[in-house]
Design a protein around this motif. Structure first.
Motif, PDB file in Angstrom:
ATOM      1  N   GLY A 184      -7.700   5.374  -0.836  1.00 57.97           N
ATOM      2  CA  GLY A 184      -7.938   6.078   0.417  1.00 57.97           C
ATOM      3  C   GLY A 184      -6.807   7.042   0.742  1.00 57.97           C
ATOM      4  N   GLU A 185      -7.156   8.116   1.416  1.00 61.22           N
ATOM      5  CA  GLU A 185      -6.171   9.149   1.746  1.00 61.22           C
ATOM      6  C   GLU A 185      -5.050   8.605   2.625  1.00 61.22           C
ATOM      7  OE1 GLU A 185      -5.773  12.198   0.766  1.00 61.22           O
ATOM      8  OE2 GLU A 185      -7.595  12.485  -0.397  1.00 61.22           O
ATOM      9  N   ASP A 186      -5.381   7.733   3.573  1.00 60.25           N
ATOM     10  CA  ASP A 186      -4.345   7.203   4.466  1.00 60.25           C
ATOM     11  C   ASP A 186      -3.300   6.422   3.686  1.00 60.25           C
ATOM     12  OD1 ASP A 186      -5.591   8.354   6.621  1.00 60.25           O
ATOM     13  OD2 ASP A 186      -6.540   6.506   7.328  1.00 60.25           O
ATOM     14  N   THR A 187      -3.746   5.611   2.727  1.00 58.40           N
ATOM     15  CA  THR A 187      -2.804   4.836   1.921  1.00 58.40           C
ATOM     16  C   THR A 187      -1.982   5.747   1.021  1.00 58.40           C
ATOM     17  OG1 THR A 187      -4.190   2.861   1.936  1.00 58.40           O
ATOM     18  CG2 THR A 187      -2.606   3.055   0.145  1.00 58.40           C
ATOM     19  N   VAL A 188      -2.631   6.714   0.384  1.00 57.08           N
ATOM     20  CA  VAL A 188      -1.927   7.633  -0.511  1.00 57.08           C
ATOM     21  C   VAL A 188      -0.806   8.369   0.209  1.00 57.08           C
ATOM     22  CG1 VAL A 188      -2.221   9.824  -1.752  1.00 57.08           C
ATOM     23  CG2 VAL A 188      -3.780   7.930  -2.194  1.00 57.08           C
ATOM     24  N   LYS A 189      -1.032   8.687   1.473  1.00 58.90           N
ATOM     25  CA  LYS A 189      -0.051   9.458   2.242  1.00 58.90           C
ATOM     26  C   LYS A 189       0.882   8.583   3.078  1.00 58.90           C
ATOM     27  CE  LYS A 189      -3.230  13.389   2.650  1.00 58.90           C
ATOM     28  NZ  LYS A 189      -4.055  14.203   3.588  1.00 58.90           N
ATOM     29  N   SER A 190       0.770   7.277   2.957  1.00 53.87           N
ATOM     30  CA  SER A 190       1.515   6.371   3.837  1.00 53.87           C
ATOM     31  C   SER A 190       2.976   6.225   3.423  1.00 53.87           C
ATOM     32  CB  SER A 190       0.862   4.993   3.845  1.00 53.87           C
ATOM     33  OG  SER A 190       1.033   4.342   2.593  1.00 53.87           O
ATOM     34  N   PRO A 191       3.865   5.935   4.384  1.00 56.08           N
ATOM     35  CA  PRO A 191       5.267   5.670   4.031  1.00 56.08           C
ATOM     36  C   PRO A 191       5.414   4.399   3.216  1.00 56.08           C
ATOM     37  CG  PRO A 191       4.862   5.267   6.376  1.00 56.08           C
ATOM     38  CD  PRO A 191       3.643   5.950   5.841  1.00 56.08           C
ATOM     39  N   GLU A 192       4.497   3.451   3.395  1.00 51.71           N
ATOM     40  CA  GLU A 192       4.568   2.211   2.629  1.00 51.71           C
ATOM     41  C   GLU A 192       4.340   2.465   1.141  1.00 51.71           C
ATOM     42  OE1 GLU A 192       3.815   1.280   6.800  1.00 51.71           O
ATOM     43  OE2 GLU A 192       2.749   2.582   5.383  1.00 51.71           O
ATOM     44  N   LEU A 193       3.385   3.338   0.824  1.00 48.26           N
ATOM     45  CA  LEU A 193       3.158   3.641  -0.580  1.00 48.26           C
ATOM     46  C   LEU A 193       4.335   4.418  -1.162  1.00 48.26           C
ATOM     47  CD1 LEU A 193       0.039   4.229  -2.503  1.00 48.26           C
ATOM     48  CD2 LEU A 193       1.790   5.992  -2.752  1.00 48.26           C
ATOM     49  N   ALA A 194       4.913   5.316  -0.370  1.00 45.86           N
ATOM     50  CA  ALA A 194       6.088   6.052  -0.846  1.00 45.86           C
ATOM     51  C   ALA A 194       7.241   5.099  -1.116  1.00 45.86           C
ATOM     52  CB  ALA A 194       6.495   7.099   0.194  1.00 45.86           C
ATOM     53  N   GLU A 195       7.402   4.079  -0.272  1.00 46.66           N
ATOM     54  CA  GLU A 195       8.455   3.079  -0.494  1.00 46.66           C
ATOM     55  C   GLU A 195       8.174   2.278  -1.759  1.00 46.66           C
ATOM     56  OE1 GLU A 195      10.549  -0.792   1.673  1.00 46.66           O
ATOM     57  OE2 GLU A 195       8.923   0.271   2.704  1.00 46.66           O
ATOM     58  N   ALA A 196       6.908   1.890  -1.949  1.00 48.97           N
ATOM     59  CA  ALA A 196       6.535   1.152  -3.154  1.00 48.97           C
ATOM     60  C   ALA A 196       6.808   1.983  -4.400  1.00 48.97           C
ATOM     61  CB  ALA A 196       5.060   0.755  -3.089  1.00 48.97           C
TER      62      ALA A 196
ATOM     63  N   THR B  99      12.330  -6.785  -5.448  1.00 46.20           N
ATOM     64  CA  THR B  99      11.107  -7.201  -6.114  1.00 46.20           C
ATOM     65  C   THR B  99      10.120  -7.805  -5.118  1.00 46.20           C
ATOM     66  OG1 THR B  99      12.318  -7.584  -8.176  1.00 46.20           O
ATOM     67  CG2 THR B  99      10.169  -8.642  -7.959  1.00 46.20           C
ATOM     68  N   ALA B 100      10.628  -8.641  -4.223  1.00 44.21           N
ATOM     69  CA  ALA B 100       9.759  -9.251  -3.213  1.00 44.21           C
ATOM     70  C   ALA B 100       9.171  -8.191  -2.289  1.00 44.21           C
ATOM     71  CB  ALA B 100      10.538 -10.285  -2.404  1.00 44.21           C
ATOM     72  N   ARG B 101       9.975  -7.200  -1.935  1.00 41.30           N
ATOM     73  CA  ARG B 101       9.470  -6.137  -1.065  1.00 41.30           C
ATOM     74  C   ARG B 101       8.397  -5.324  -1.785  1.00 41.30           C
ATOM     75  NH1 ARG B 101       7.545  -4.413   3.545  1.00 41.30           N
ATOM     76  NH2 ARG B 101       7.972  -2.199   3.973  1.00 41.30           N
ATOM     77  N   LEU B 102       8.607  -5.020  -3.056  1.00 41.20           N
ATOM     78  CA  LEU B 102       7.596  -4.281  -3.806  1.00 41.20           C
ATOM     79  C   LEU B 102       6.311  -5.098  -3.895  1.00 41.20           C
ATOM     80  CD1 LEU B 102       6.609  -1.920  -5.479  1.00 41.20           C
ATOM     81  CD2 LEU B 102       7.766  -2.908  -7.470  1.00 41.20           C
ATOM     82  N   ALA B 103       6.421  -6.385  -4.159  1.00 34.34           N
ATOM     83  CA  ALA B 103       5.235  -7.234  -4.219  1.00 34.34           C
ATOM     84  C   ALA B 103       4.471  -7.196  -2.899  1.00 34.34           C
ATOM     85  CB  ALA B 103       5.631  -8.668  -4.564  1.00 34.34           C
ATOM     86  N   GLU B 104       5.192  -7.232  -1.808  1.00 35.10           N
ATOM     87  CA  GLU B 104       4.556  -7.168  -0.485  1.00 35.10           C
ATOM     88  C   GLU B 104       3.828  -5.838  -0.297  1.00 35.10           C
ATOM     89  OE1 GLU B 104       5.864  -7.351   4.264  1.00 35.10           O
ATOM     90  OE2 GLU B 104       7.379  -7.340   2.698  1.00 35.10           O
ATOM     91  N   LEU B 105       4.468  -4.755  -0.687  1.00 30.35           N
ATOM     92  CA  LEU B 105       3.880  -3.431  -0.508  1.00 30.35           C
ATOM     93  C   LEU B 105       2.678  -3.197  -1.423  1.00 30.35           C
ATOM     94  CD1 LEU B 105       7.233  -1.441  -0.331  1.00 30.35           C
ATOM     95  CD2 LEU B 105       5.597  -1.689   1.556  1.00 30.35           C
ATOM     96  N   LEU B 106       2.642  -3.870  -2.555  1.00 31.41           N
ATOM     97  CA  LEU B 106       1.547  -3.665  -3.513  1.00 31.41           C
ATOM     98  C   LEU B 106       0.293  -4.457  -3.152  1.00 31.41           C
ATOM     99  CD1 LEU B 106       3.449  -3.751  -6.935  1.00 31.41           C
ATOM    100  CD2 LEU B 106       2.494  -1.753  -5.772  1.00 31.41           C
ATOM    101  N   GLY B 107       0.403  -5.363  -2.193  1.00 29.80           N
ATOM    102  CA  GLY B 107      -0.731  -6.215  -1.863  1.00 29.80           C
ATOM    103  C   GLY B 107      -1.984  -5.440  -1.496  1.00 29.80           C
TER     104      GLY B 107
END
Length: 281
Positions: free
Chosen positions: A96-108, A250-258
């Protein structure tokens, strides 16, 4: 981390957007293998079928020769450019566009890239080839490329573990089926003949690694122990990127990838039964 990242990588091999891009390059998309081999081998350059079969390991060289032509319809550079276009379109459609453009995805993406850049590539041809590519700018493409480097890094290490265990390509698949990774017919996708499969099984029977006769193939205690050792060595050889990222990263990336993982699994594009255990927990 492999379970979280592999579906995000593997969408490329099943998404209609990827088949569109492959067709535009002149590949036959009536089945997935022509584009699969093109997408995955392109970082190796104009590799001969024998080289691709060596790097991919579990595929029959005869199958590789069918799908890796001596004169491909597109150059490796063209395939790599189309590969990123395919990922861009697929991620926008699936995540989805919202996820692609989200700061969470950029952090991941930033965390995954840090891990990928810590992946050693000596003796790892597919990891090295992908790690040598320039990084794209868009975070969602960075995430996919990092996932690709990390999965090929792990895969190259897995092949080393199989070699140490004395499991040739067919034997590796038979032993994987024997421990219940997937039903035996699923492994037919790797192109080995029934005679080659039976011969591989016979070699494992002679070593006491699978039970004699019967269907489906059943693993022995010795075979299960050897397979567990292969997986332990694979994990050990794949650990450096995650050691570098550290437990918190690693834990933060796992959280963001959920969320992206759920979108990939829930897309229906990935097969429920596969040789890699995608989507299994």
């Amino acid at each position: 981390m492999w379970h979280l990242l592999e579906p995000l990588h593997a969408l490329l091999y099943y998404a209609p957007e990827a088949f569109d891009e492959a067709a535009a390059l002149g590949y036959d998309t009536a089945e997935r293998w022509p584009s699969y081999f093109a997408w995955r081998s392109a970082p190796l350059g104009a590799a001969a079928p024998a080289g691709v079969a060596s790097a991919f390991y579990s595929f029959s060289p005869k199958m590789v020769a069918r799908y890796v032509p001596d004169r491909p319809s597109a150059t490796p550079a063209d395939v790599l450019a189309a590969r990123l276009r395919a990922v861009d379109r697929t991620y926008r459609a699936v995540l989805g566009e919202d996820t692609v453009k989200s700061p969470e995805l950029a952090e991941a993406a930033a965390l995954a890239r840090r891990a990928a850049e810590a992946a050693g590539t000596a003796g790892r041809p597919l990891a090295a080839a992908n790690a040598a590519l320039p990084w794209p700018e868009a975070p969602h493409l960075v995430l996919w490329q990092a996932a690709t480097v990390l999965r090929e890094h792990r895969g190259d290490g897995h092949l080393a573990a199989l070699l140490v265990a004395g499991l040739d390509p067919v034997e590796a698949l038979v032993s994987f089926a024997a421990v219940g990774a997937a039903p035996e017919p699923v492994f037919a996708s790797r192109g080995w003949s029934a005679a080659e499969w039976s011969a591989g099984r016979a070699r494992l029977e002679a070593r006491g690694l699978v039970a004699a006769g019967g269907a489906p193939v059943e693993v022995t205690d010795a075979g299960r122990a050897l397979r567990a050792e292969v997986e332990r060595r694979t994990d050990e050889l794949a650990a450096a990127p995650w050691d570098t990222l550290g437990p918190d990263g690693t834990a933060r990336l796992a959280e963001l990838l959920g969320g992206p993982w759920l979108s990939a699994i829930g897309s229906g594009l990935l097969p429920a039964e596969n040789t890699l255990g995608i989507g299994k927990v």
